[in-house]
Design a protein around this motif. Structure first.
Motif, PDB file in Angstrom:
ATOM      1  N   SER A 187      -2.273  16.935   1.400  1.00 17.33           N
ATOM      2  CA  SER A 187      -1.407  18.093   1.607  1.00 17.33           C
ATOM      3  C   SER A 187      -1.942  19.326   0.890  1.00 17.33           C
ATOM      4  O   SER A 187      -1.694  20.451   1.304  1.00 17.33           O
ATOM      5  CB  SER A 187       0.004  17.805   1.105  1.00 17.33           C
ATOM      6  OG  SER A 187       0.583  16.786   1.870  1.00 17.33           O
ATOM      7  N   ASP A 188      -2.672  19.095  -0.190  1.00 23.93           N
ATOM      8  CA  ASP A 188      -3.216  20.199  -0.987  1.00 23.93           C
ATOM      9  C   ASP A 188      -4.640  20.573  -0.598  1.00 23.93           C
ATOM     10  O   ASP A 188      -5.144  21.601  -1.030  1.00 23.93           O
ATOM     11  CB  ASP A 188      -3.195  19.844  -2.472  1.00 23.93           C
ATOM     12  CG  ASP A 188      -1.776  19.708  -3.005  1.00 23.93           C
ATOM     13  OD1 ASP A 188      -0.869  20.331  -2.428  1.00 23.93           O
ATOM     14  OD2 ASP A 188      -1.589  18.973  -3.990  1.00 23.93           O
TER      15      ASP A 188
ATOM     16  N   GLU B 292      -0.155  13.064  -0.513  1.00 22.41           N
ATOM     17  CA  GLU B 292       0.006  14.125  -1.508  1.00 22.41           C
ATOM     18  C   GLU B 292      -1.297  14.901  -1.710  1.00 22.41           C
ATOM     19  O   GLU B 292      -1.304  16.131  -1.712  1.00 22.41           O
ATOM     20  CB  GLU B 292       0.461  13.507  -2.833  1.00 22.41           C
ATOM     21  CG  GLU B 292       0.663  14.494  -3.951  1.00 22.41           C
ATOM     22  CD  GLU B 292       1.051  13.796  -5.240  1.00 22.41           C
ATOM     23  OE1 GLU B 292       0.721  14.334  -6.311  1.00 22.41           O
ATOM     24  OE2 GLU B 292       1.684  12.715  -5.191  1.00 22.41           O
ATOM     25  N   VAL B 293      -2.391  14.188  -1.858  1.00 19.87           N
ATOM     26  CA  VAL B 293      -3.687  14.837  -2.071  1.00 19.87           C
ATOM     27  C   VAL B 293      -4.105  15.611  -0.827  1.00 19.87           C
ATOM     28  O   VAL B 293      -4.556  16.760  -0.918  1.00 19.87           O
ATOM     29  CB  VAL B 293      -4.770  13.799  -2.461  1.00 19.87           C
ATOM     30  CG1 VAL B 293      -6.149  14.423  -2.476  1.00 19.87           C
ATOM     31  CG2 VAL B 293      -4.452  13.202  -3.827  1.00 19.87           C
TER      32      VAL B 293
ATOM     33  N   VAL C 186     -11.278   7.783   1.301  1.00 17.70           N
ATOM     34  CA  VAL C 186     -10.131   6.870   1.339  1.00 17.70           C
ATOM     35  C   VAL C 186     -10.340   5.792   2.401  1.00 17.70           C
ATOM     36  O   VAL C 186     -10.131   4.603   2.122  1.00 17.70           O
ATOM     37  CB  VAL C 186      -8.821   7.654   1.608  1.00 17.70           C
ATOM     38  CG1 VAL C 186      -7.672   6.704   1.923  1.00 17.70           C
ATOM     39  CG2 VAL C 186      -8.470   8.532   0.412  1.00 17.70           C
TER      40      VAL C 186
ATOM     41  N   ARG D 141       0.797  -1.222   0.000  1.00 13.72           N
ATOM     42  CA  ARG D 141       0.000   0.000   0.000  1.00 13.72           C
ATOM     43  C   ARG D 141       0.834   1.279   0.000  1.00 13.72           C
ATOM     44  O   ARG D 141       0.303   2.355   0.166  1.00 13.72           O
ATOM     45  CB  ARG D 141      -0.911   0.009   1.230  1.00 13.72           C
ATOM     46  CG  ARG D 141      -1.881  -1.137   1.240  1.00 13.72           C
ATOM     47  CD  ARG D 141      -2.729  -1.090   2.461  1.00 13.72           C
ATOM     48  NE  ARG D 141      -3.613  -2.237   2.497  1.00 13.72           N
ATOM     49  CZ  ARG D 141      -4.377  -2.533   3.504  1.00 13.72           C
ATOM     50  NH1 ARG D 141      -4.367  -1.803   4.586  1.00 13.72           N
ATOM     51  NH2 ARG D 141      -5.161  -3.587   3.458  1.00 13.72           N
TER      52      ARG D 141
ATOM     53  N   TYR E 265     -12.329  13.830   1.200  1.00 19.44           N
ATOM     54  CA  TYR E 265     -11.378  12.901   0.581  1.00 19.44           C
ATOM     55  C   TYR E 265     -10.931  11.839   1.583  1.00 19.44           C
ATOM     56  O   TYR E 265     -10.863  10.653   1.252  1.00 19.44           O
ATOM     57  CB  TYR E 265     -10.167  13.653   0.022  1.00 19.44           C
ATOM     58  CG  TYR E 265      -9.169  12.721  -0.614  1.00 19.44           C
ATOM     59  CD1 TYR E 265      -9.423  12.160  -1.854  1.00 19.44           C
ATOM     60  CD2 TYR E 265      -7.991  12.375   0.042  1.00 19.44           C
ATOM     61  CE1 TYR E 265      -8.515  11.290  -2.432  1.00 19.44           C
ATOM     62  CE2 TYR E 265      -7.081  11.500  -0.526  1.00 19.44           C
ATOM     63  CZ  TYR E 265      -7.355  10.961  -1.773  1.00 19.44           C
ATOM     64  OH  TYR E 265      -6.460  10.084  -2.331  1.00 19.44           O
TER      65      TYR E 265
ATOM     66  N   ARG F  46       1.274   7.140  -0.144  1.00 20.19           N
ATOM     67  CA  ARG F  46       1.957   8.344  -0.639  1.00 20.19           C
ATOM     68  C   ARG F  46       1.000   9.240  -1.414  1.00 20.19           C
ATOM     69  O   ARG F  46       1.034  10.460  -1.276  1.00 20.19           O
ATOM     70  CB  ARG F  46       3.149   7.953  -1.503  1.00 20.19           C
ATOM     71  CG  ARG F  46       4.287   7.403  -0.695  1.00 20.19           C
ATOM     72  CD  ARG F  46       5.486   7.088  -1.549  1.00 20.19           C
ATOM     73  NE  ARG F  46       6.572   6.625  -0.685  1.00 20.19           N
ATOM     74  CZ  ARG F  46       7.515   5.810  -1.066  1.00 20.19           C
ATOM     75  NH1 ARG F  46       7.559   5.364  -2.302  1.00 20.19           N
ATOM     76  NH2 ARG F  46       8.458   5.435  -0.217  1.00 20.19           N
ATOM     77  N   ARG F  47       0.169   8.654  -2.244  1.00 21.78           N
ATOM     78  CA  ARG F  47      -0.795   9.440  -3.024  1.00 21.78           C
ATOM     79  C   ARG F  47      -1.793  10.121  -2.091  1.00 21.78           C
ATOM     80  O   ARG F  47      -2.160  11.294  -2.288  1.00 21.78           O
ATOM     81  CB  ARG F  47      -1.528   8.544  -4.028  1.00 21.78           C
ATOM     82  CG  ARG F  47      -2.590   9.241  -4.814  1.00 21.78           C
ATOM     83  CD  ARG F  47      -2.002  10.273  -5.745  1.00 21.78           C
ATOM     84  NE  ARG F  47      -3.103  10.951  -6.437  1.00 21.78           N
ATOM     85  CZ  ARG F  47      -3.066  12.200  -6.832  1.00 21.78           C
ATOM     86  NH1 ARG F  47      -1.989  12.928  -6.643  1.00 21.78           N
ATOM     87  NH2 ARG F  47      -4.094  12.729  -7.425  1.00 21.78           N
ATOM     88  N   THR F  48      -2.270   9.433  -1.070  1.00 21.71           N
ATOM     89  CA  THR F  48      -3.200  10.008  -0.105  1.00 21.71           C
ATOM     90  C   THR F  48      -2.575  11.196   0.606  1.00 21.71           C
ATOM     91  O   THR F  48      -3.197  12.247   0.749  1.00 21.71           O
ATOM     92  CB  THR F  48      -3.654   8.948   0.910  1.00 21.71           C
ATOM     93  OG1 THR F  48      -4.281   7.870   0.206  1.00 21.71           O
ATOM     94  CG2 THR F  48      -4.631   9.518   1.919  1.00 21.71           C
TER      95      THR F  48
ATOM     96  N   GLY G 197       2.279   2.992  -2.349  1.00 15.45           N
ATOM     97  CA  GLY G 197       1.845   3.942  -3.375  1.00 15.45           C
ATOM     98  C   GLY G 197       0.554   4.644  -2.992  1.00 15.45           C
ATOM     99  O   GLY G 197       0.422   5.864  -3.156  1.00 15.45           O
ATOM    100  N   LYS G 198      -0.404   3.902  -2.486  1.00 10.39           N
ATOM    101  CA  LYS G 198      -1.684   4.472  -2.063  1.00 10.39           C
ATOM    102  C   LYS G 198      -1.480   5.452  -0.912  1.00 10.39           C
ATOM    103  O   LYS G 198      -2.074   6.529  -0.881  1.00 10.39           O
ATOM    104  CB  LYS G 198      -2.640   3.354  -1.645  1.00 10.39           C
ATOM    105  CG  LYS G 198      -3.955   3.788  -1.101  1.00 10.39           C
ATOM    106  CD  LYS G 198      -4.857   4.356  -2.176  1.00 10.39           C
ATOM    107  CE  LYS G 198      -6.258   4.586  -1.631  1.00 10.39           C
ATOM    108  NZ  LYS G 198      -7.115   5.221  -2.601  1.00 10.39           N
TER     109      LYS G 198
END
Length: 53
Positions: free
Chosen positions: A36-37, A33-34, A50, A24, A46, A29-31, A26-27
């Motif tokens: 953070s914005d 990243e999202v 998740v 997991r 979001y 890290r992507r979470t 990748g998931k």
């Protein structure tokens, strides 16, 4: 944590549940990243999406 004093947060107790993250990464890290914005309702929405998945 609206409505709680800083002391209540310091005294809070939580349980950490370890789980295997090898598949997991990748998931995760992507979470991060999202999230953070996004702030406020967008971030909360979001995050709920998740964890429901």
């Amino acid at each position: 944590m609206r409505g709680l004093s800083p002391h209540a947060i310091d005294d809070a107790v939580c349980t950490v549940l370890p789980f295997p993250t090898v598949r997991r990464v990748g998931k995760i890290r992507r979470t991060v990243e999202v999230l953070s914005d996004r702030t406020g309702k967008g971030g909360n929405q979001y995050w709920k999406q998740v964890i429901a998945g």
